[in-house]
Design a protein around this motif. Structure first.
Motif, PDB file in Angstrom:
ATOM      1  N   GLY A 166       0.221  23.964  -2.480  1.00 43.83           N
ATOM      2  CA  GLY A 166       1.581  24.335  -2.870  1.00 43.83           C
ATOM      3  C   GLY A 166       1.615  25.172  -4.133  1.00 43.83           C
ATOM      4  O   GLY A 166       2.387  26.139  -4.235  1.00 43.83           O
ATOM      5  N   ALA A 167       0.775  24.820  -5.107  1.00 48.27           N
ATOM      6  CA  ALA A 167       0.736  25.585  -6.355  1.00 48.27           C
ATOM      7  C   ALA A 167       0.247  27.012  -6.125  1.00 48.27           C
ATOM      8  O   ALA A 167       0.808  27.972  -6.661  1.00 48.27           O
ATOM      9  N   GLU A 219       0.865  -1.182   0.000  1.00 46.08           N
ATOM     10  CA  GLU A 219       0.000   0.000   0.000  1.00 46.08           C
ATOM     11  C   GLU A 219       0.900   1.230   0.000  1.00 46.08           C
ATOM     12  O   GLU A 219       1.794   1.352   0.843  1.00 46.08           O
ATOM     13  N   PHE A 220       0.639   2.137  -0.939  1.00 48.22           N
ATOM     14  CA  PHE A 220       1.484   3.318  -1.106  1.00 48.22           C
ATOM     15  C   PHE A 220       0.623   4.565  -1.010  1.00 48.22           C
ATOM     16  O   PHE A 220      -0.330   4.722  -1.775  1.00 48.22           O
ATOM     17  N   LEU A 221       0.957   5.426  -0.067  1.00 50.73           N
ATOM     18  CA  LEU A 221       0.267   6.699   0.103  1.00 50.73           C
ATOM     19  C   LEU A 221       1.247   7.816  -0.201  1.00 50.73           C
ATOM     20  O   LEU A 221       2.276   7.948   0.463  1.00 50.73           O
ATOM     21  N   TYR A 222       0.913   8.621  -1.199  1.00 51.59           N
ATOM     22  CA  TYR A 222       1.834   9.634  -1.703  1.00 51.59           C
ATOM     23  C   TYR A 222       1.259  11.016  -1.496  1.00 51.59           C
ATOM     24  O   TYR A 222       0.101  11.284  -1.804  1.00 51.59           O
ATOM     25  N   THR A 223       2.057  11.900  -0.932  1.00 51.24           N
ATOM     26  CA  THR A 223       1.782  13.334  -0.937  1.00 51.24           C
ATOM     27  C   THR A 223       3.018  14.013  -1.512  1.00 51.24           C
ATOM     28  O   THR A 223       4.082  13.397  -1.587  1.00 51.24           O
ATOM     29  N   PRO A 224       2.924  15.282  -1.931  1.00 56.90           N
ATOM     30  CA  PRO A 224       4.077  15.924  -2.569  1.00 56.90           C
ATOM     31  C   PRO A 224       5.333  16.008  -1.711  1.00 56.90           C
ATOM     32  O   PRO A 224       6.411  16.271  -2.237  1.00 56.90           O
ATOM     33  N   ALA A 251      -2.997  14.041  -1.454  1.00 60.88           N
ATOM     34  CA  ALA A 251      -2.014  14.532  -2.408  1.00 60.88           C
ATOM     35  C   ALA A 251      -2.555  15.718  -3.199  1.00 60.88           C
ATOM     36  O   ALA A 251      -1.836  16.697  -3.446  1.00 60.88           O
ATOM     37  N   GLY A 252      -3.824  15.640  -3.605  1.00 61.59           N
ATOM     38  CA  GLY A 252      -4.403  16.727  -4.390  1.00 61.59           C
ATOM     39  C   GLY A 252      -4.483  18.026  -3.630  1.00 61.59           C
ATOM     40  O   GLY A 252      -4.133  19.088  -4.141  1.00 61.59           O
ATOM     41  N   VAL A 253      -4.944  17.966  -2.375  1.00 59.72           N
ATOM     42  CA  VAL A 253      -5.053  19.184  -1.561  1.00 59.72           C
ATOM     43  C   VAL A 253      -3.670  19.767  -1.303  1.00 59.72           C
ATOM     44  O   VAL A 253      -3.465  20.989  -1.393  1.00 59.72           O
ATOM     45  N   LEU A 287      -5.776  19.066  -9.417  1.00 58.35           N
ATOM     46  CA  LEU A 287      -7.209  18.848  -9.643  1.00 58.35           C
ATOM     47  C   LEU A 287      -7.479  17.445 -10.182  1.00 58.35           C
ATOM     48  O   LEU A 287      -8.512  16.837  -9.873  1.00 58.35           O
ATOM     49  N   THR A 288      -6.541  16.906 -10.974  1.00 58.29           N
ATOM     50  CA  THR A 288      -6.688  15.530 -11.444  1.00 58.29           C
ATOM     51  C   THR A 288      -6.650  14.558 -10.282  1.00 58.29           C
ATOM     52  O   THR A 288      -7.452  13.615 -10.205  1.00 58.29           O
ATOM     53  N   GLU A 289      -5.719  14.776  -9.356  1.00 58.09           N
ATOM     54  CA  GLU A 289      -5.621  13.903  -8.184  1.00 58.09           C
ATOM     55  C   GLU A 289      -6.884  13.979  -7.335  1.00 58.09           C
ATOM     56  O   GLU A 289      -7.374  12.964  -6.837  1.00 58.09           O
ATOM     57  N   LEU A 290      -7.414  15.164  -7.183  1.00 59.23           N
ATOM     58  CA  LEU A 290      -8.663  15.306  -6.430  1.00 59.23           C
ATOM     59  C   LEU A 290      -9.810  14.604  -7.142  1.00 59.23           C
ATOM     60  O   LEU A 290     -10.659  13.969  -6.503  1.00 59.23           O
ATOM     61  N   ALA A 291      -9.841  14.715  -8.471  1.00 61.92           N
ATOM     62  CA  ALA A 291     -10.944  14.121  -9.231  1.00 61.92           C
ATOM     63  C   ALA A 291     -10.948  12.606  -9.146  1.00 61.92           C
ATOM     64  O   ALA A 291     -12.020  11.982  -9.190  1.00 61.92           O
TER      65      ALA A 291
END
Length: 414
Positions: free
Chosen positions: A243-244, A47-52, A236-238, A226-230
């Motif tokens: 950050g952007a 299981e992999f959980l990715y944030t920036p 990761a999306g938030v 926005l793609t990650e949120l969708a």
């Protein structure tokens, strides 16, 4: 909890591979899926959980598939790594993808794969700093053409882009604070444009400043967020979206400081006539190659990147007058996504190769900058309109990409 050095080679390989994909710009939804698939192929339930800024990885032997090692690990192992996302490197992502494909098919041993991961990571960039700086300069100049700049404005935008790239190099060399690059680049770009406008020849310094900073404006990060949120990757999306927006704000702070302090230096000039339409088509032909170099894509990938990018932009341009900018953005992203996925299926390579440079030309980062600019000048309605248009276009781009993945699913997850 055991350290990574105490785990089996399988665990260590999966951890290292995830870090490498994270470091070179893989979006969360792609990274988590590809690493889960690779882990399953070597008998690991991962299981992999990715944030920036972080990776959380949980590993244990898959049911019915014990690890082929002497040190059998029966318990679940959780590892946390702090990793900062670096610039996208298409060449290294291709090599990582090919290596993971060999591991998945059993054509490469774990020991070989771990050694190869380190070799790819430590290899030199595909292009040297002079070539990269020249590509950034050309990219800024082409964007100035798209913004309707005159010949002198296009030339100065290229100069400013080159200067901003040199600042980026110095920032890396001197290892300054991470958040200092954007405001410093904003100050230098705005001040240079203003001084040239006053003492050299009359230009629209605000257009030139925007074009010169285009490589640092986080429009692509906004679209990826926005793609990650969708697709449901909320953490990761938030994080990426925040950050952007902060990067855009700090970039504009540097510009705003110059405008406030040196506004009296700005000469009253009429905007010069934009270049002929033929220059716009020429810029469209050159821009994909420049952005290919910025993203470290190899020469072999230039034709497909150029084809997908140009086709997507032409589709967007042709749709906008009749159906509006939202349909234009959706259609352009749909074409880029379908073309990238078709490329991935035919050549068994990552769809990220043509889609990343292709999407960069379509992303609405400049609208966010213009929104902040309008708000600074107390033009609230115009500022809100620009900001709303930025979000609407970004969502339309995301919709186009998601639909393209349904029409032509990519063969490779990356």
């Amino acid at each position: 909890m055991r350290t990574p050095d105490q785990q089996s080679d399988h665990y260590a390989f999966l951890i290292e591979a995830a870090i490498m994909l994270h470091r070179y710009g893989t979006p969360s939804h792609r990274l988590e899926r590809v690493m889960g698939k690779v882990a399953q192929s070597i008998g690991v339930c991962g299981e992999f959980l990715y944030t920036p800024t972080a990776l959380v990885i949980s590993l244990q032997p898959a049911v019915g598939k014990p690890l082929p090692t002497n040190d059998q690990l029966d318990e679940e192992v959780t590892v946390i790594r702090r990793v900062h996302s670096g610039p996208i490197d298409v060449d290294k992502l291709i090599r990582f993808d090919q290596l993971l494909g060999k591991v998945e098919s059993g054509d490469a041993t774990i020991e070989f794969a771990r050694t190869e991961l380190v070799r790819i990571d430590e290899s030199r960039s595909l292009y040297g700093k002079p070539v990269y700086a020249a590509a950034c300069s050309v990219a800024c100049a082409t964007v100035a053409v798209f913004f309707g700049g005159s010949g002198w404005e296009v030339f100065v935008a290229g100069m400013v882009g080159l200067l901003v790239t040199l600042i980026e190099f110095l920032h890396q060399r001197w290892k300054l604070e991470v958040g200092l690059l954007e405001p410093l680049a904003g100050v230098v770009a705005a001040l240079t444009s203003l001084l040239i406008s006053r003492y050299w020849f009359p230009i629209d310094d605000r257009l030139v400043t925007l074009a010169g900073l285009i490589v640092l404006i986080p429009g692509l990060r906004l679209t990826v967020a926005l793609t990650e949120l969708a697709v449901g990757h909320l953490s990761a999306g938030v994080a990426r979206l925040a950050g952007a927006m902060v990067s855009l704000a700090t970039l504009f702070v540097g510009v705003a400081l110059v405008w406030r302090v040196a506004d009296s230096m700005r000469p009253a000039i009429a905007h010069a006539e934009p270049l002929d339409t033929i220059w716009r088509w020429g810029a469209l032909a050159i821009a994909p190659i420049a952005f290919s170099i910025v993203f470290r894509a190899g020469i072999k990938q230039w034709p497909i990147i150029a084809s997908v990018s140009i086709l997507g932009v032409i589709t967007s341009w042709s749709m906008e007058p009749r159906f509006g900018i939202e349909v234009a953005a959706f259609s352009g992203a749909l074409v880029v996504g379908c073309g990238s996925n078709l490329y991935a299926r035919l050549l068994d390579l990552p769809a990220l190769v043509p889609s990343t440079p292709g999407m960069l030309i379509l992303v609405p980062g400049s609208l966010g900058y213009r929104s902040l600019s309008a708000l600074l000048e107390q033009q609230v309605v115009e500022g809100v309109q620009y900001g709303f248009a930025m979000i609407l276009i970004a969502i339309s781009l995301v919709g186009g990409l998601l639909v393209s993945n349904t029409i032509i699913p990519p063969k490779r997850i990356l």
